[in-house]
Design a protein around this motif. Structure first.
Motif, short mmCIF file in Angstrom:
data_model
loop_
_atom_site.label_atom_id
_atom_site.label_comp_id
_atom_site.label_asym_id
_atom_site.label_seq_id
_atom_site.Cartn_x
_atom_site.Cartn_y
_atom_site.Cartn_z
N ASP A 104 0.83 -1.21 0.00
CA ASP A 104 0.00 0.00 0.00
C ASP A 104 0.87 1.26 0.00
O ASP A 104 0.56 2.25 -0.67
N MET A 105 1.95 1.21 0.79
CA MET A 105 2.82 2.38 0.87
C MET A 105 3.47 2.65 -0.49
O MET A 105 3.54 3.79 -0.95
N ILE A 106 3.91 1.57 -1.16
CA ILE A 106 4.54 1.72 -2.48
C ILE A 106 3.53 2.29 -3.48
O ILE A 106 3.84 3.23 -4.23
N ALA A 107 2.30 1.77 -3.42
CA ALA A 107 1.25 2.27 -4.33
C ALA A 107 1.00 3.75 -4.08
O ALA A 107 0.86 4.54 -5.03
N PRO B 131 24.49 11.98 -1.26
CA PRO B 131 23.96 12.51 -2.51
C PRO B 131 24.17 11.55 -3.70
O PRO B 131 23.31 11.44 -4.56
N ASP B 132 25.27 10.85 -3.71
CA ASP B 132 25.58 9.96 -4.85
C ASP B 132 24.58 8.85 -5.07
O ASP B 132 24.49 8.30 -6.17
N THR B 133 23.88 8.46 -4.02
CA THR B 133 22.96 7.32 -4.15
C THR B 133 21.67 7.72 -4.86
O THR B 133 20.93 6.87 -5.34
N GLY B 134 21.35 9.01 -4.86
CA GLY B 134 20.11 9.47 -5.48
C GLY B 134 18.87 9.22 -4.64
O GLY B 134 17.75 9.52 -5.06
N VAL B 135 19.04 8.69 -3.43
CA VAL B 135 17.88 8.40 -2.57
C VAL B 135 17.55 9.62 -1.71
O VAL B 135 18.43 10.19 -1.08
N ASP B 136 16.26 9.99 -1.68
CA ASP B 136 15.84 11.16 -0.89
C ASP B 136 15.19 10.80 0.43
O ASP B 136 15.24 11.57 1.38
N ILE B 137 14.52 9.65 0.46
CA ILE B 137 13.79 9.29 1.69
C ILE B 137 13.70 7.78 1.81
O ILE B 137 13.54 7.08 0.80
N TYR B 138 13.86 7.29 3.02
CA TYR B 138 13.64 5.86 3.29
C TYR B 138 12.33 5.73 4.04
O TYR B 138 12.08 6.46 4.99
N MET B 139 11.49 4.77 3.66
CA MET B 139 10.24 4.51 4.38
C MET B 139 10.02 3.01 4.46
O MET B 139 10.37 2.29 3.52
#
Ligand code: VTB
Ligand code: MG
Ligand code: MG
Length: 330
Positions: free
Chosen positions: A179-182, A208-216
């Protein structure tokens, strides 16, 4: 600027580098098992090597996040005293974070350790934790564990002055996150799905190099504490809440000192005071190269950092098997 105390500084600095030796030993041992389809053997090799490496570190350490209880884990069990003797510290370990990925030769497996002053770590039982994390330089509280994914994305995009479509969410590829992914996709965000390894996933938000902004999403609670220790050093925000599946887990957590099972822990409640963190890549990922081996040598790539100085160091080590104790290279 922090106060200068040469003696303490020397101990802390040396200790941080000692920690790298510990994660290197675990990664080297695990690397023998990459892709061999036996995650327990890979894990066992990492645990064994890490335990031996701790015998040479000048600390009086107590394992608080470890391989389990004394009766179920012969080594690095919760409560085990480790080290040669020295400053009283608490230790959190995951000798092989990503056992299944190692067994399959997939990306992102690491050997990892964190160290805090006595009492610094949340004593997290081996259950799930719901986690959210973002990188440094954002307004405090920009995202919240109780907000809907689309609300968090909206606030994060606003703070980063970008659109939601520019954001990359990282989470474990699990049915429970359906559900979270959707919701994230519906809001227009991009998603990086991990097979395993949410310690590296959380740390990715601060790089910054990973391109990831948020982990959930939810993953192991012990892994949550390790990730919190890393973010304390490198910068970023994180919240975690233990997820209980039954009453037994609740009473187990109470025994470990968890008084409010619904509590949302901030990063400082998971990893207080001065902390250090080290990790060595076992298989390659966006943050660390994996172990590269030849018949006579291996190269490891590690990150080591301290919250006190905020210095983040990458260490590339070239190991000559002929000159290393057999226990660390076999
Ligand atoms: C995560 C992941 C770990 O456990 O914490 C995960 O980072 C959570 O459990 O590598 P599930 O696999 O049941 O989702 C690991 O996969 C194993 O420690
Ligand atoms: Mg483990
Ligand atoms: Mg793990």
């Amino acid at each position: 600027m922090a106060e200068f105390d040469a003696a303490t500084l020397l101990v802390d600095r040396n200790l941080a580098l000692e920690l790298v030796r510990v994660t290197e030993a675990a990664a080297l041992a695990a690397s023998r098992w990459i892709g061999r389809g036996d995650k327990n053997a890979a894990d066992g090799a990492a645990v064994d090597a890490m335990r031996k490496a701790f015998d040479t570190v000048a600390i009086s350490g107590t394992v608080v996040i470890g391989e389990g209880e004394m009766d179920e884990a012969p080594m690095l069990y919760i409560g085990e005293k480790i080290g040669l003797g020295g400053p009283e510290v608490d230790i959190a370990v995951d000798p092989l974070e990503g056992t299944s990925i190692t067994a399959k030769g997939g990306p992102n497996a690491i050997a990892t350790v964190a160290l805090a002053e006595r009492g610094g770590f949340l004593h997290a039982p081996d259950i799930y934790m719901d986690k959210i994390a973002v990188g440094p330089g954002l307004p405090e509280g920009v995202v919240h564990l109780d907000a809907k994914p689309e609300e968090n994305l909206r606030e994060l995009a606003r703070a980063k002055k970008c659109s939601i479509g520019d954001l990359m969410v990282c989470t474990l590829d699990r049915d429970r996150h359906k559900d979270m992914i959707a919701a994230c996709r519906k809001a227009g965000a991009r998603i990086m799905l991990l097979g395993d390894g949410d310690v590296a996933g959380v740390i990715a938000v601060s790089q910054p190099d990973t391109g990831v902004d948020i982990y959930m999403g939810s993953g192991g609670a012990p892994e949550g504490v390790l990730a919190a220790a890393a973010l304390r050093c490198i910068g970023g925000q994180m919240q975690g809440r233990l997820l209980f599946e039954n009453d037994e887990q609740v009473s187990r957590a109470r025994e470990m000192g968890v008084t409010d099972p619904k509590r949302i822990y901030g990063i400082y409640e998971m990893a207080r005071g001065n902390v250090m963190f080290a990790a060595t890549g076992v298989t390659g990922g966006p943050m660390l190269h994996g172990v590269r081996r030849s018949a006579t040598s291996a190269t490891t790539h590690s990150i080591v950092m301290r919250s006190k100085s905020g210095t983040v160091r990458y260490v590339e080590a070239h190991h000559n098997f002929a000159l290393k104790p057999a226990a660390f290279v076999s």
